[in-house]
Design a protein around this motif. Structure first.
Motif, PDB file in Angstrom:
ATOM      1  N   ASP A  62      -9.834   0.340   6.234  1.00 56.38           N
ATOM      2  CA  ASP A  62      -8.500   0.086   5.513  1.00 56.38           C
ATOM      3  C   ASP A  62      -8.909  -1.141   4.657  1.00 56.38           C
ATOM      4  O   ASP A  62      -9.299  -2.076   4.924  1.00 56.38           O
ATOM      5  CB  ASP A  62      -7.645  -0.338   6.597  1.00 56.38           C
ATOM      6  CG  ASP A  62      -6.220  -0.251   6.152  1.00 56.38           C
ATOM      7  OD1 ASP A  62      -5.921  -1.100   5.130  1.00 56.38           O
ATOM      8  OD2 ASP A  62      -5.243   0.013   6.733  1.00 56.38           O
ATOM      9  N   ILE A  63      -8.251  -1.036   3.574  1.00 50.89           N
ATOM     10  CA  ILE A  63      -8.468  -1.867   2.379  1.00 50.89           C
ATOM     11  C   ILE A  63      -7.828  -3.166   2.799  1.00 50.89           C
ATOM     12  O   ILE A  63      -8.415  -4.313   2.377  1.00 50.89           O
ATOM     13  CB  ILE A  63      -7.907  -1.370   1.071  1.00 50.89           C
ATOM     14  CG1 ILE A  63      -8.307  -2.288  -0.124  1.00 50.89           C
ATOM     15  CG2 ILE A  63      -6.508  -1.268   1.052  1.00 50.89           C
ATOM     16  CD1 ILE A  63      -9.662  -2.235  -0.421  1.00 50.89           C
ATOM     17  N   ARG A  64      -6.742  -3.250   3.599  1.00 45.10           N
ATOM     18  CA  ARG A  64      -6.221  -4.436   3.992  1.00 45.10           C
ATOM     19  C   ARG A  64      -7.035  -5.208   4.886  1.00 45.10           C
ATOM     20  O   ARG A  64      -6.929  -6.545   4.956  1.00 45.10           O
ATOM     21  CB  ARG A  64      -4.835  -4.240   4.946  1.00 45.10           C
ATOM     22  CG  ARG A  64      -3.782  -3.764   3.877  1.00 45.10           C
ATOM     23  CD  ARG A  64      -2.497  -3.390   4.776  1.00 45.10           C
ATOM     24  NE  ARG A  64      -2.945  -2.011   5.569  1.00 45.10           N
ATOM     25  CZ  ARG A  64      -2.063  -1.440   6.226  1.00 45.10           C
ATOM     26  NH1 ARG A  64      -0.853  -1.509   6.272  1.00 45.10           N
ATOM     27  NH2 ARG A  64      -2.277  -0.196   6.847  1.00 45.10           N
ATOM     28  N   ASP A  65      -7.952  -4.636   5.735  1.00 45.16           N
ATOM     29  CA  ASP A  65      -9.002  -5.326   6.502  1.00 45.16           C
ATOM     30  C   ASP A  65      -9.986  -6.451   5.469  1.00 45.16           C
ATOM     31  O   ASP A  65     -10.354  -7.446   6.024  1.00 45.16           O
ATOM     32  CB  ASP A  65      -9.993  -4.316   6.972  1.00 45.16           C
ATOM     33  CG  ASP A  65      -9.427  -3.580   8.104  1.00 45.16           C
ATOM     34  OD1 ASP A  65      -8.169  -4.086   8.681  1.00 45.16           O
ATOM     35  OD2 ASP A  65      -9.951  -2.752   8.738  1.00 45.16           O
ATOM     36  N   ALA A  66      -9.951  -6.158   4.256  1.00 39.59           N
ATOM     37  CA  ALA A  66     -10.848  -6.878   3.449  1.00 39.59           C
ATOM     38  C   ALA A  66     -10.102  -8.572   3.295  1.00 39.59           C
ATOM     39  O   ALA A  66     -11.082  -9.300   3.397  1.00 39.59           O
ATOM     40  CB  ALA A  66     -10.572  -6.508   1.986  1.00 39.59           C
TER      41      ALA A  66
END
Lengths: 143, 133
Positions: free
Chosen positions: A3-7
């Protein structure tokens, strides 16, 4: 990473490895300061005292009901479990009392400086312990 | 002619004057918690003194003790302050940990009913001890 939010949750540890950041305040990682420990203890002791009022109500209702009911509550309070509950209740009461008095001082706008808080951080549990011991010394000496 | 300056206020003047804020109850809950806690400082000290005195006494002695108007008055004052303070505090605990509206309301109502019944039972027992023995 799926998930991009994990970045946003990835950082580097002090030796340069990529690590997943803890979600703050993560109770297993974030060490609670003394004020926070005393604060949650204030809440826990308050809930414990709320449960402890059952003993008070039982005692009053029994005393107002009959000799038999009073004998039951008296023998329960004098059993090992009864003594343990009374001791826990006394400790919770004095702790909630002392921490509550500090809260009242804070509410009045006093004692907010860090040096004062460091002193009262020790004073509150110390006074609660002393009052608990004093109460039971009086109880045991009077008995 | 230029437009006169305007300030967009999202809050109505009536809402500001009422001072009830997002919780719809203003500082009432917080203030009641402080007032009862101030009352409980001397009442707690008296109660611990009284409890030590009553420890191990036969029922007749407890009845005689509660029959004294000063003791009955202080005991009733203590019960009033304790149970009011207690339900205010437990309400905050429930509001902090139960995030869904319906169960939260159900828990708060159930807690308040229980506390009210306990408080009434305690008060009525004291009144019976004071008047009837």
């Amino acid at each position: 990473m799926t998930d991009i939010r994990d970045a946003l949750m990835v950082g580097r540890s002090s030796d340069g490895r990529l690590v997943r950041r803890p979600i703050s305040p993560h109770l297993q990682i974030y060490r609670l300061p003394m004020t926070a420990k005393l604060s949650i203890s204030h809440r826990i002791s308050g809930v414990a005292l709320a449960a402890g009022t059952l003993l008070l109500v039982w005692f009053l209702v029994a005393a107002a009901t009959s000799d038999a009911a009073y004998a039951t509550v008296s023998s329960f309070l004098r059993s090992p479990v009864g003594y343990l509950m009374l001791f826990g209740w006394t400790a919770a009461l004095w702790y909630h009392f002392c921490a509550g008095v500090r809260h009242l001082f804070w509410d009045a706008g006093n004692g907010f400086t860090l040096p004062t808080v460091r002193v009262t951080d020790k004073l509150v549990p110390g006074a609660a312990l002393a009052l608990t011991i004093l109460t039971w010394l009086i109880v045991l000496l009077a008995a | 002619m230029s437009k006169s300056p305007e300030i967009a206020v999202m809050r109505s003047q009536l809402s500001r004057a009422r001072g009830l804020g997002a919780a719809h109850s203003g500082t009432g809950h917080w203030w009641a918690e402080r007032v009862t806690s101030i009352a409980l400082v001397p009442l707690t000290l008296w109660f611990v003194y009284a409890a030590i005195h009553l420890a191990g006494l036969p029922r007749a002695a407890v009845v005689a003790w509660a029959g004294h108007p000063v003791n009955a008055t202080l005991l009733l004052a203590l019960i009033l302050a304790v149970f009011h303070h207690l339900q205010l505090g437990l309400q905050v605990v429930i509001e902090d940990y139960i995030h869904t509206e319906r169960p939260r309301l159900a828990w708060i109502l159930a807690m308040k009913a229980g506390v009210a019944l306990l408080g009434l039972a305690a008060a009525i027992s004291v009144l019976k001890l004071a008047f009837a023995g």
